[in-house]
Enzyme design. Structure first.
Site, PDB file in Angstrom:
ATOM      1  N   SER A 404       1.044  -1.663  -0.185  1.00 13.05           N
ATOM      2  CA  SER A 404       0.188  -0.126  -0.107  1.00 13.05           C
ATOM      3  C   SER A 404       0.555   1.244   0.484  1.00 13.05           C
ATOM      4  O   SER A 404       0.461   2.555   0.144  1.00 13.05           O
ATOM      5  CB  SER A 404      -0.495  -0.117   1.125  1.00 13.05           C
ATOM      6  OG  SER A 404      -0.111   0.149   2.586  1.00 13.05           O
ATOM      7  N   HIS A 425      -2.321  -2.632  -5.727  1.00 11.95           N
ATOM      8  CA  HIS A 425      -2.633  -2.951  -4.804  1.00 11.95           C
ATOM      9  C   HIS A 425      -4.078  -2.357  -4.124  1.00 11.95           C
ATOM     10  O   HIS A 425      -5.304  -2.075  -5.077  1.00 11.95           O
ATOM     11  CB  HIS A 425      -2.559  -0.779  -4.304  1.00 11.95           C
ATOM     12  CG  HIS A 425      -2.616  -0.582  -2.932  1.00 11.95           C
ATOM     13  ND1 HIS A 425      -3.025   1.084  -2.451  1.00 11.95           N
ATOM     14  CD2 HIS A 425      -2.977  -1.182  -1.928  1.00 11.95           C
ATOM     15  CE1 HIS A 425      -3.324   0.520  -1.812  1.00 11.95           C
ATOM     16  NE2 HIS A 425      -3.207  -0.250  -1.245  1.00 11.95           N
ATOM     17  N   GLU A 437      -5.389   0.027  -7.159  1.00 12.35           N
ATOM     18  CA  GLU A 437      -4.228   1.118  -7.810  1.00 12.35           C
ATOM     19  C   GLU A 437      -3.541  -0.080  -8.877  1.00 12.35           C
ATOM     20  O   GLU A 437      -2.891  -1.085  -8.345  1.00 12.35           O
ATOM     21  CB  GLU A 437      -3.839   1.431  -6.957  1.00 12.35           C
ATOM     22  CG  GLU A 437      -4.152   2.988  -6.333  1.00 12.35           C
ATOM     23  CD  GLU A 437      -3.571   3.330  -5.307  1.00 12.35           C
ATOM     24  OE1 GLU A 437      -3.521   4.732  -5.131  1.00 12.35           O
ATOM     25  OE2 GLU A 437      -3.561   3.290  -4.354  1.00 12.35           O
ATOM     26  N   ASN A 475      -3.752   6.419  -0.945  1.00 15.62           N
ATOM     27  CA  ASN A 475      -3.312   6.928   0.872  1.00 15.62           C
ATOM     28  C   ASN A 475      -2.277   8.217   1.399  1.00 15.62           C
ATOM     29  O   ASN A 475      -2.145   8.245   1.848  1.00 15.62           O
ATOM     30  CB  ASN A 475      -2.562   5.552   0.847  1.00 15.62           C
ATOM     31  CG  ASN A 475      -3.466   4.024   1.606  1.00 15.62           C
ATOM     32  OD1 ASN A 475      -4.722   4.440   1.781  1.00 15.62           O
ATOM     33  ND2 ASN A 475      -2.709   3.433   1.097  1.00 15.62           N
TER      34      ASN A 475
END
Length: 690
Positions: A404, A425, A437, A475
């Site tokens: 991540s 991800h 992702e 993130n």
């Protein structure tokens, strides 16, 4: 090219729509239909009309681009075509593929509808902040009853051909679309137009609509379209057909002019665009039919389930039999939960589980096309796994990390084929969350990235291409949202106040509750690594670490920033005492906050950091940031995503907040140069090339 061809068969005029790729109700299609119907109505030798489509689907609905440009109002309109049908000769719609939105509304205007067995129908306009504006609420209620109309119009779901037959939407299932619709029409007794029927809408208890309003007020919190839809279906039960259509048209126009509709159109088009990888038109995509997943924890088991559900043969690998057995149990539990909530049938679940094999030896991955590592977030562990994958998997296999936030290039360096290494991800829980992702390393090949994005589509996921930056897109920007929540608590805002504001804005869960759900120990581990890269003048709030020190890890320990009874979160004086003590130790001035200031502190920094992600190439398009937030964190799609919302809210306000936070918290929070330039020139994201 002719959008509608006209042929004659046994005294029936057959109108065949041929307007690739999805036979949308464009002006060309509407013009062809209107001319064909008028020809049939004027010819005494014609006994009726069949409307069908060539290609992969029946008429799929409005042309989204024409709708956005207002060209749906150009004559002949759908309304004019419907009047020609209802005042003219008997007609049948022959449905294959999907009949959605305006396509189904066209079919509902015909006297009859037949469909092949694999067809699907639906009215998905609510997903774009609209209602079926071509008589869908009125005709469906009059054909099948208001309960059916409420279900399909409010959910936007698709019904199978067999369900449509059971509900009365279609009159028969047929084997072919050539002769069978003609035969059906010639054998059927003529019927009145649906808009003139009243037996299904007579004597309906108004409580049905009150219950629907109460339910959808909670379920579709903040959206305005559901209430308008319910009003229209209720109007079908108390007004004449023509008055009901007029009522629906007025409601449609209100929604069409609304900001929510424009935001949802943006979100829809941004999701389409995000799935495109520039420069891949001629790329030859390697097939992915066999996959390996390394790590049988919650994430790895979820990824294995997603792959198996899409028909891939999957090998789930872990270090020993005990770990593998726990993985087997997780897979069984995931399928049990999916069947219990109706997401998959028992038969499909059993077939998917049979596609999952289990192993402790990397040799079991000797024939995979893709291997996905789903191990804990420790660089040395991931590099060790990738060295093993490099040795065990075939040369053509794509090697993907589910990290991540860790450096994909550093992971790829552990292999002899960095061009085959990418990030993939998945968001937790992987079997439910839609976002993936696809992370581009410095040496990742275009073919590997394109194959991964094609796979994401096959898995039913929404993919976004991201650069190899700490946290990628989602993130990376999230830490500015959650970080502000922590600074706000330090400064005197209560956890429940912060979450209440975020949820009133439209988020499914506030940032503090989200931290508790994900696990504060997990957040502390990620922050420990991230803190190493911060400049000396910046800091992270210590609140998460203080909670972990107190043994408050979130929902899993029944205590974090809240106390938990089941899933119910309860404000906890013990947690507040920890927050207050941390604020005193830091010497932070504590004060009260308005809802508006909390909203701005939470959401404006996302826009600023999103702009930085565009500047450094982590994100290709502003819409990609929007897609990531809508599908990864539940940002309200009716606001268009944070980047769309930021433009509407005002870039000067974003910049002013960033200047203030930059003075207080350090350079990471200062205004993005891109935003400053855009605000000075009045540019949109598209104007700026994003």
């Amino acid at each position: 090219m002719t959008a509608v061809t006209v042929t004659r068969r046994d005294g029936v005029l057959v109108l065949s729509v041929d307007y690739p790729p999805v036979n949308a109700l464009s002006l060309a299609v509407r013009t062809g239909l209107a001319a064909g119907i008028a020809e049939a109505n004027a010819d005494p030798a014609i006994r009726g009309i069949v409307i069908r489509a060539l290609g992969k689907t029946f008429v799929a609905g409005a042309d989204i681009k024409e709708l956005a440009a207002g060209l749906h109002r150009s004559s002949p309109t759908l309304r004019e075509i419907q009047q020609l049908l209802e005042r003219g000769k008997p007609s049948v719609a022959a449905i294959h593929g999907t009949a959605l939105g305006g396509g189904l509304e066209l079919a509902l205007t015909c006297r009859f509808r037949v469909a092949v067995a694999d067809a699907r129908v639906g009215l998905p306009e609510v997903k774009l902040g609209l209602l079926p504006g071509g008589g869908g609420t009125q005709r469906l209620a009059r054909l099948c009853g208001p309960d059916v109309a409420l279900d399909l119009c409010l959910s936007g779901r698709q019904a199978s051909a067999s369900e449509a037959l059971a509900l009365g939407i279609v009159d028969a299932l047929v084997e072919d679309l050539d002769q069978a619709p003609v035969d059906f029409l010639l054998a059927a007794a003529d019927a009145s137009a649906i808009i003139d029927r009243s037996d299904k809408v007579a004597g309906i208890d108004p409580a049905l609509f009150d219950e629907a309003r109460n339910y959808w007020r909670r379920k579709a919190r903040g959206r305005i379209a559901p209430a308008e839809i319910i009003d229209c279906i209720e109007a079908a039960c108390r007004l004449s057909g023509e008055d009901g259509l007029a009522y629906e048209r007025a409601a449609f126009q209100r929604l069409f002019d609304s900001e929510q509709h424009h935001a949802l159109i943006h979100a829809f088009l941004a999701e389409r665009e995000a799935a495109k990888l520039p420069g891949t038109a001629a790329a030859s995509l390697p097939p992915i039919e066999r996959a390996g997943v390394v790590g049988a924890g919650l994430m790895g088991a979820g990824i294995a389930v997603v792959l198996a559900n899409a028909g891939l043969a999957v090998t789930l690998l872990d270090i020993d039999e005990a770990s593998l057995q726990r993985g087997r149990e997780r897979v069984v539990q995931l399928y049990a939960a999916s069947t219990a909530r109706g997401a998959i049938t028992a038969g499909a679940a059993a077939a998917a589980q049979a596609r999952i094999a289990y192993a402790t030896d990397y040799a079991a991955l000797g024939e995979v096309d893709l291997a996905i590592e789903a191990a804990p977030e420790r660089m040395e562990l991931k590099q060790r796994i990738f060295r093993a994958l490099d040795a065990a998997t075939p040369p053509h296999a794509i090697l993907a990390t589910n990290t991540s936030s860790l450096d994909v290039d550093a992971i790829a360096a552990a292999t002899g084929r960095p061009e085959q290494v990418i990030g993939l991800h998945f968001f937790s829980p992987a079997n439910i969350m839609k976002l993936v992702e696809v992370v581009r390393g410095a040496k990742s090949s275009t073919a590997a990235l394109a194959a991964a994005m094609a796979l994401a589509k096959r898995l039913g996921k929404v993919s976004v291409l991201a650069g190899n930056y700490d946290g990628f897109i989602a993130n990376r920007t999230l830490q500015f949202y959650t970080g502000q929540a922590e600074f706000l608590m330090e400064q005197g805002a209560a956890p429940e106040h912060i979450d209440r504001v975020a949820e009133a804005f439209g988020m499914p869960m506030g940032p503090v509750a989200m931290r508790d759900m994900a696990g504060l120990d997990v957040a502390a581990l990620v922050r420990k690594v991230r803190a190493l890269g911060l400049p000396p003048e910046e800091r992270l709030s210590p609140l998460i670490e203080k909670m972990v020190e107190a043994g408050r890890l979130g929902q899993k320990t029944k205590a974090g920033f809240y106390r938990y009874e089941g899933r119910d979160r309860i404000p906890d004086p013990a947690a507040q005492a920890i927050i207050d003590a941390a604020g005193r130790d830091l010497g932070v001035e504590r004060r009260s906050f308005t809802d508006e200031e909390i909203r701005d502190r939470l959401f404006l920094p996302i826009v600023n950091e999103g702009a930085r992600a565009l500047e450094d190439g982590t994100a290709l398009r502003a819409g990609d940031v929007d897609v990531a937030w809508i599908n990864g964190y539940g940002f309200p799609a009716y606001r268009g995503g944070p980047m769309y919302w930021g433009i509407k809210f005002g870039l000067q306000r974003v910049i002013a907040m960033s200047e203030r936070l930059g003075r207080d918290l350090g350079p990471r929070w200062r205004p993005s140069p891109l935003l400053v330039k855009m605000a000075a020139t009045g540019q949109s994201w598209r104007d700026a090339g994003y």
